[in-house]
Each structure stands twice: as C-alpha cells, then as structure tokens.
Design an enzyme around this catalytic site. Structure first.
Site, PDB file in Angstrom:
ATOM      1  N   HIS A  42     -33.541 -15.925 -20.621  1.00 36.72           N
ATOM      2  CA  HIS A  42     -32.362 -16.774 -20.423  1.00 36.72           C
ATOM      3  C   HIS A  42     -32.659 -18.252 -20.262  1.00 36.72           C
ATOM      4  CE1 HIS A  42     -28.943 -13.978 -20.058  1.00 36.72           C
ATOM      5  NE2 HIS A  42     -29.844 -13.115 -19.638  1.00 36.72           N
ATOM      6  N   LYS A  65     -19.582 -26.377 -14.626  1.00 35.98           N
ATOM      7  CA  LYS A  65     -20.801 -25.570 -14.734  1.00 35.98           C
ATOM      8  C   LYS A  65     -21.657 -25.901 -13.519  1.00 35.98           C
ATOM      9  CE  LYS A  65     -21.432 -27.517 -18.796  1.00 35.98           C
ATOM     10  NZ  LYS A  65     -21.789 -26.415 -19.681  1.00 35.98           N
ATOM     11  N   ARG A  66     -22.753 -25.163 -13.297  1.00 35.13           N
ATOM     12  CA  ARG A  66     -23.626 -25.503 -12.181  1.00 35.13           C
ATOM     13  C   ARG A  66     -24.105 -26.952 -12.320  1.00 35.13           C
ATOM     14  NH1 ARG A  66     -25.280 -21.322  -8.463  1.00 35.13           N
ATOM     15  NH2 ARG A  66     -26.533 -22.978  -7.582  1.00 35.13           N
ATOM     16  N   LYS A  84     -28.055 -30.383 -17.310  1.00 33.92           N
ATOM     17  CA  LYS A  84     -26.681 -30.291 -17.835  1.00 33.92           C
ATOM     18  C   LYS A  84     -26.032 -31.678 -17.930  1.00 33.92           C
ATOM     19  CE  LYS A  84     -26.076 -25.540 -16.140  1.00 33.92           C
ATOM     20  NZ  LYS A  84     -25.764 -24.740 -17.341  1.00 33.92           N
ATOM     21  N   THR A 100     -21.945 -20.330 -22.081  1.00 29.92           N
ATOM     22  CA  THR A 100     -20.819 -19.464 -22.434  1.00 29.92           C
ATOM     23  C   THR A 100     -19.503 -20.157 -22.093  1.00 29.92           C
ATOM     24  OG1 THR A 100     -21.196 -18.324 -20.338  1.00 29.92           O
ATOM     25  CG2 THR A 100     -21.928 -17.198 -22.334  1.00 29.92           C
ATOM     26  N   LYS A 149     -15.639 -20.253 -23.998  1.00 33.95           N
ATOM     27  CA  LYS A 149     -14.344 -20.050 -23.322  1.00 33.95           C
ATOM     28  C   LYS A 149     -13.393 -21.196 -23.645  1.00 33.95           C
ATOM     29  CE  LYS A 149     -16.858 -17.609 -19.787  1.00 33.95           C
ATOM     30  NZ  LYS A 149     -17.684 -17.772 -18.593  1.00 33.95           N
TER      31      LYS A 149
END
Length: 843
Positions: A378, A569-570, A575, A677, A681
C-alpha cells in the site's frame, strides 16, 4: 443523505432505493414498535431518540439474520474456496443506512418511521461511526467486504475489535486535540459475540527441540473472543461475516504468579492482556515499532489462522469434528489476502502450525503457505515500511524468529545460486537487515511467502516492480500484479448521493449499481440540456444542504454559489495540504491587492486528522486554521473567499461533503500516493479533479481524457530528475514573487499575530528540508487553478465535464477490483446468482 421527502413526494417517489410496498411498511412499523416496547419495558416509560435508533437498528437487523444463517449454510453445503481478508483496519463508518440500502429496505423504513412521527435522517445521525481504521487502507477493506458479498464470494474479513477506534479530533484555538473514541459506549446493535469460538493466543516462552518435533512452551496465554458483524451484499440475500477479535485474560491469568495471596492485584493485572485490543494505533503511512503493536499483529493472525484451519477441517454445517486431515488441498480451499504487511506474521504462523502442530514436511508446508498467501502493498514511503527489531521477536515470538531465519536462509541460498558472488544483492534481498539493530523487513517476508504481490494503481505497481522490490521482481516477475483500487457504489453513490443516483437511474436504468461500467451510457446525454440542468440542480441542492450543515456546526456563513473546493484526507506532508494553503494565501493577496476586480468566489475546505505524534502535520492544521481566521474575518474579502477546516473528518462526514464538492484536490508529489480512493469518490459524485499524475489520478485521466481533469505539475520522471539535480527551494522562492510574498507572510506572523514565530518550523521545512517539493509545483498549480476559475464561470461547460467524469468513473468500482482479485489471485469466480431469501425454500 437525502433531504426528508414532503408528504406527497414520499408516496409517489420511485427511486433506486426501491418502492415501499404497504405490507413492507406495516411490517417495519410492527417490528419497530415491538423492539421499542421490549427496550422500554426493561428500563423506563419515556423513549429517547437513542431508543428509537436502537429499535430501528434491531428491526433492520431482523431482516439480516435469516439471510446470514442461510448464507453460511449455503457455503457449508457447497464448500467453495473461502477468501480470508486479513486487515488490522476496517474503517466501516455507520451501518444502519448501508444495510437498508443493500437489503432494499430504505423506502419502507423511511415511510414507516415518518408514519410514526419520526425523522429517519435524525435517527441515522445518532449512530456512532465504527472508526476502526486510519484512512485509505482501512476504508478500502470496508469497500472490499461490500463488494465480496455483492459478488457472492465466500469471504470473511478478519481484524481486531478495538475498544477505541481512531481518535475524535477537536480543534481548540486552531490546534488539533485528540479525544478517545468510545464508540461502544452505548453498545453496538450490529455485532454478535461468539464466546463458543474463543481461542488461545500464545506469547513469550521458549522453544524446545525434541525427538518428537519442536515445542513452544512456557508461554503466556491471551484469549481471543470473536465478535461477528454481518456484511450484506446488494439485494442478493448474501450476508458474509466480518469477525473481529477482542482480547480477554484467561481466568487463571497471573494468579499463579501471586503465590503471596495477592488475589486482587492478580485480577487487576488482567488489563495487561486485555490491552491488546484496547486501541487502534493512529498512524497512517508511518511505522511505530512498539511491542503492543506487534502483539496486536500476532494476536489477529494467530486467532484467525486457528479459525481458518478449524473451518477447513470441518466442512459440514454446524459440525466441529474434523473431516479433512490432509493439507494437500489447503490452497485449493483457502485464500489469505494480507492487507499490507500488518498481518505478515500469517506466513511464519501458518508454517509453525503446519510443521510443528500438523507434522507436515517443511518443504511441503512452504509450498502450501506460498500458494495460500497473497500480499497487497500500500505504500512506497520508506518510513511506512515495517521493520521489527530481532530482539523484540526473540522475546515475544521466539519460534517465529527461528522460522523466519530458516525461511530467509532458504531464500538467500536460492538467490546466491542464481547470482553467484553478488553479495550486495544478498544484502538487499535479505529478510533480516543487518546493522546496529538487527531488523526483520516484513515486506520482504511477505514477498517471499506469497504467490502474488500487487500494488493498488498501475503507476504504483510499476514503482513496486522497478524500484521498491526491483530485485524480487527480477527473481520472480510472474508474482507481481496490479489491482487498481475501487470504491463501493452502494455507499459512495446510492447512499450518500440519492439525488444523483435517481437522475442517473432515470436515464440508464439501475444496472449501474452492480455494474458501474454502465455509467458509460451517460456519454450520450452529455449535450442533453435537461440532463445538464438536472445534474447541476442536484449538485446545487447538495451544496445548499452542506452549507446549512456548516453554518449549524461552525457558525460560519457559506456562499452556496461559491466553488466548493475540497481537500479531505489524512494530514501528511506528502499529500501537500501546504500547497493548497499557498494557493489560498495567493488568492487572498490578489483580492486584497485588487478588491474591485471580480473574482470567482471559493470556499476552500480542508479536513483530516494528524497522527498525534506527527509534529509537522499538527503544525499544518494550525496553519490552515490560522489562514482561515485572517481571511474569513477580512471585510475586503467578504464572501469571495472562505477557508474552513472540517473538524473530525470521518466516514459519515465524507458522505456529506463529497456529494457537495465542485473541485477535488489530489495534489500529492508524483510517485508518493499509492492510489488514493477519495479521488474516485469525488469523481463519481460529480466533482472535477485538480491533481498531479500520481496514484489512480493517472487512470482517471486516462478514462475521462486528460483534458477533462485539471492535471498539473511534475511527473514521476521529473521528480526523479529533480532529485538527481538537487532540489533547491530557494531558487523558486527568489524567482516567484507571489510565492515569496506568501512565505514571508507565514514567516513574519501575518497569520499568527499573537505568536509571530509560530510557523518557523513550517517555513524552515519548506525552505530547507522539503522531501515533497512543494515549491517546485507551485507555479504550475496556481496557473492550473486559474483554468479552474475560467471553466467555473461557464456553468454549462463545467457540468458537461462533470457528466463526462461521472460517465467514465465505472472502472473505479470495488466490484471490478474484487473481480480481478478473485480471478487472478484467489482462483475463484464471482457469482451473480442470488441466494433464495429466508421465506422461500432453499432449492
């Protein structure tokens, strides 16, 4: 969630949630009243909203139980190959609405609850999220369970029943504060304790090599108590099982240690054993080498493998006696999927059981183990890879350490034979890493012990083959695969965006719910003015609803006509929430500089949790809230720009914000996000993506056409080239005036006037230690955001792109992902045949 229907609409509505027959409604009402009565008889005379929620949950659960029993009977009679999905995280969210959707009960429940003078949506809001995961990995596991049940696979999810899930996030004076998530406080109507299947798990002790074989003795025992949660497929009467283990001390725990008669102290010490399932480690993409975490990993693996083997041996329904004793057929009947390296101990544990307990020959056992296990990788971030100290293993799992050493020796002998004299290759490929502290590389253990290794998006799987496991790929290329992630369309379209699901069903029928590729049929409506208007109308209704929610929660007035620009998101440096911050500041400075100019109004929303020990992530949250504080209170700005930090982002909040978003931010440095993911969405819910060519964004752009996403910035090869040249943030700082202004404002305390030095660590990191090269993509990002503004000013063209994105999102269903796992890794075939419902004969 859908707004409550008016009385007239309620009765005439025919939607994808199913037509409510009068019989169904009467039956739901009767069942609801019965459950409410028995709840109150025990307790009191006045019902609370929580009583109503529990009465409804039990009413819906009644519809599950018969199907659940029948599904398990069906599996025992047919004896299919069983799939075991092992994960330390299952981020399930709420269950009530999802169950109603999958059983086709939602309209009947809505109508019945309405007739009783209650509001279904208010009852749904009472349910606690089951937050037994951190983010992507745990939520993926939940989507996979939904798809496996919908595809009729005999599948089981196995994990830990954490007493405390991912912490609740409070924002206090702009800082994240963690609160324990006591999600079981009021009980959980969806689980069933199964004490009759309680199993022992061993720790510590020592190993004895005897003439009869190897014995692991003098161990400390902890009991694993299973709790089962039903997992319904979509309208196919299949109900699979998620079994979560809870740690319990045996009744003699530590009593023998206290021969001085301190019975009270011994009983209190039971907590030491029971702490194993107390709390989820709140780290995403970061390895924390604590002994308690290793205990959790072995606990779930040891209990699960005993359960798997018991089920393999006794194939008759309800039978506990062994029917199979030979393990030759084990891989034909059992598939174990390791969700990342957290359940990697399945490999040595299966070897231990086969060799030490079942007396299978070592080489045969190794063959069986490899054919049974498969591993999903992952992440490529080095700090996320699990590398356990050998000394910790020696103490906690001495027999497993011996087995790992033996497996590693076999593996290295093979490598040495194929690459004679290549000592460096042996060092790189060893499961044991030498050094000051010897460590076990769990990813290497997974690769040598599995027959299939997959990444979770095509670009990620390529990086896995060409970089992370390059040597292993050269050795056994046939093992490596790609399985691009997906999301369940039941929760992430039908449940959270019923308005959009309805207008899609009106145009193309309901087949898309279980075959998302049918969304392609929407391409013929891309120029249909009615459909364009309908899609825009649904989005606007979702925005109005979410704006009302924000106003209620945050006491902030949102302009519902503004662009809803969302990054949820986290919180993590890779990110790049900081890039988003720099854009917000740049926009702010432009508005301040030219207040009379017309600007496209934006509401920038950022949400996500920071790991409690991750200093920089916590600083990023403080920066976002501080920027919001300044911008939101500046009269020059008005409603042209707002910056909102969405507190306590979780599954149930995602279900509200994603359908309301116009713009989805997926802006990680190319080569760092395995898949993502959230990006999928947003796409299926009608938001346009601004993103880098990273993770599944690459395939999204391929499906919809790159011109229908806002793609910017460096590609993987550009990042690699910049690494070779040397990334110098100061060059960008000096050559880009707007960037320099933004950084200077952060550094000078413009956004933190009460504490001017507050963000010195953030600035220092960005200028001198930024692994993720925020400044290198700044210029391209700002320019791309300008293109976003341009398109947003043309609502018709914007909505046409939205329709194209929705129409091209079919690939990103977890049904497609699981079908590929089933056929290409597990060797089973999905089934479209529904099991007969409990009220009909089985044959």
């Amino acid at each position: 969630m859908a707004a409550p229907l008016s009385d007239g609409d309620r009765r005439k509505q025919i939607s994808v949630r199913g037509i409510a027959g009068l019989g169904d409604v009467a039956e739901v009402r009767k069942s609801f009243n019965r459950h409410l009565h028995f709840t109150l008889v025990k307790d009191r005379n006045v019902a609370t909203p929580r009583d109503y929620y529990f009465a409804l949950a039990h009413t819906v659960r009644d519809h599950l139980v018969g199907r659940w029993i029948r599904t398990q009977q069906h599996y025992y009679e047919r004896d299919p190959k069983r799939i075991y999905y092992l994960s330390l995280e299952f981020y399930m969210g709420r269950t009530l609405q999802n169950t109603m959707v999958n059983l086709g009960l939602q309209n009947a429940c809505d109508e019945a609850i309405y007739q009783l003078g209650l509001d279904l949506e208010e009852l749904e809001e009472i349910e606690e999220d089951a937050g037994l995961g951190n983010g992507g990995l745990g939520r993926l596991a939940a989507c996979f369970l939904d798809s496996m049940a919908t595809l009729g696979l005999a599948a089981y999810g196995y994990g830990i029943r954490y007493e405390f899930g991912i912490f609740n996030q409070k924002i206090v004076d702009g800082w994240q504060v963690e609160e324990a998530d006591d999600w079981l406080r009021y009980g959980n109507p969806w689980e069933k304790a199964r004490p009759e299947y309680m199993l022992p798990v061993h720790f510590y002790g020592r190993v004895e090599h005897t003439a009869e074989g190897v014995k692991w003795i003098d161990t400390q025992v902890v009991l694993a108590m299973p709790y089962d949660t039903p997992v319904p497929g979509y309208k196919n009467n299949t109900v699979n099982t998620m079994r979560l283990w809870s740690a319990k001390a045996p009744n003699d725990f530590n009593l023998q240690e206290f021969n001085m008669g301190d019975y009270i102290e011994a009983v209190l010490d039971r907590n030491l054993a029971e702490n194993i399932s107390r709390v989820l480690y709140p780290n995403d993409n970061f390895f924390e080498g604590k002994e308690l975490r290793l205990k959790q990993e072995y606990f779930v693996v040891a209990a699960t493998l005993q359960d798997i083997i018991r089920r393999f041996k006794s194939s008759k329904f309800g039978c506990r006696d062994p029917v199979r004793t030979c393990f030759e057929t084990f891989p034909d009947k059992v598939a174990i999927q390791l969700n990342d390296t957290h359940p990697a101990l399945s490999i040595p544990e299966l070897m231990r059981i086969l060799v030490d307990v079942e007396k299978v020959d070592w080489d045969k056992a190794w063959e069986i183990t490899k054919r049974t296990c498969a591993y999903t990788n992952h992440t490529v971030l080095p700090e996320a890879l699990e590398r356990w100290p050998v000394s910790m293993f020696e103490k906690l799992l001495p027999r497993h350490l011996e087995i790992i050493y033996a497996l590693n020796q076999m593996h290295l002998d093979r490598v040495a034979a194929l690459y004679p004299g290549d000592i460096d290759r042996l060092r790189r490929m060893s499961v044991i890493e030498e050094g000051d502290c010897k460590r076990i590389n769990m990813a290497h253990l997974c690769v040598i012990g599995s027959h299939a290794i997959n990444g979770v998006a095509r670009i990620h799987s390529d990086i896995v083959k060409n970089s992370v496991f390059k040597d292993f790929y050269e050795l056994e290329p046939e093992k490596f695969q790609n399985k691009t992630n997906g999301i369940t369309p039941r929760r992430w379209l039908l449940l959270c965006n019923p308005g959009l699901a309805d207008i899609i069903a009106e145009k193309i029928g309901e087949g898309f719910i279980t075959d998302l590729s049918q969304l392609k049929k929407l391409l013929e409506f891309i120029d249909n003015e009615t459909f364009i208007r309908d899609v825009a109308k649904v989005k606007q209704e979702n925005k109005l609803k979410f704006a009302a929610y924000l106003e209620e929660q945050y006491k902030v007035k949102i302009n519902p006509m503004s662009m809803f620009d969302v990054q949820v998101k986290r919180i993590h440096e890779y990110k790049r929430q900081l890039l988003n911050c720099l854009h917000a500041i740049t926009l702010y400075n432009r508005i301040r500089c030219n207040p009379s100019k017309s600007f496209v109004p934006r509401t920038i929303m950022i949400g996500g949790k920071a790991a409690p020990g991750y200093h920089m992530a916590k600083m990023i949250i403080k920066l976002i809230t501080s920027i919001g504080e300044v911008i939101n209170n500046d009269p020059f700005v008005g409603d042209k720009l707002k910056v909102i930090f969405l507190e306590n982002y979780r599954v149930s909040l995602a279900e509200k914000v994603i359908p309301a978003a116009d713009l989805s931010q997926q802006i990680s440095t190319a080569g760092t996000e395995a898949s993502g993911t959230g990006n999928m969405k947003f796409m299926v819910n009608g938001a346009l993506t601004i993103g880098t060519m990273d993770g599944a964004n690459v395939e999204m752009a391929e499906e919809a056409g790159e011109e229908n996403l806002f793609i910017f910035g460096m590609r993987v090869e550009d990042v690699e080239a910049l690494d070779r040249k040397g990334y110098n943030a100061r060059e960008y700082y000096e050559s880009l005036p707007e960037l320099r202004q933004a950084i200077d404002q952060i550094a000078s305390g413009f956004f933190s006037p009460r504490d001017p030095g507050c963000f010195k660590d953030v600035v220092n990191m960005l200028m001198y230690h930024d692994r993720f090269k925020v400044f290198a993509d700044y210029e391209a990002y700002i320019k791309c955001q300008g293109q976003v503004d341009q398109l947003f000013m043309d609502p018709r063209e914007w909505t046409r792109k939205v329709i194209r994105n929705i129409a091209c999102s079919g690939k990103f269903s977890s049904d497609r992902t699981i079908t590929e796992y089933a056929r290409e890794i597990w060797g089973v075939e999905p089934s479209a045949t529904a099991i007969p419902p409990p009220n009909l004969p089985r044959n």
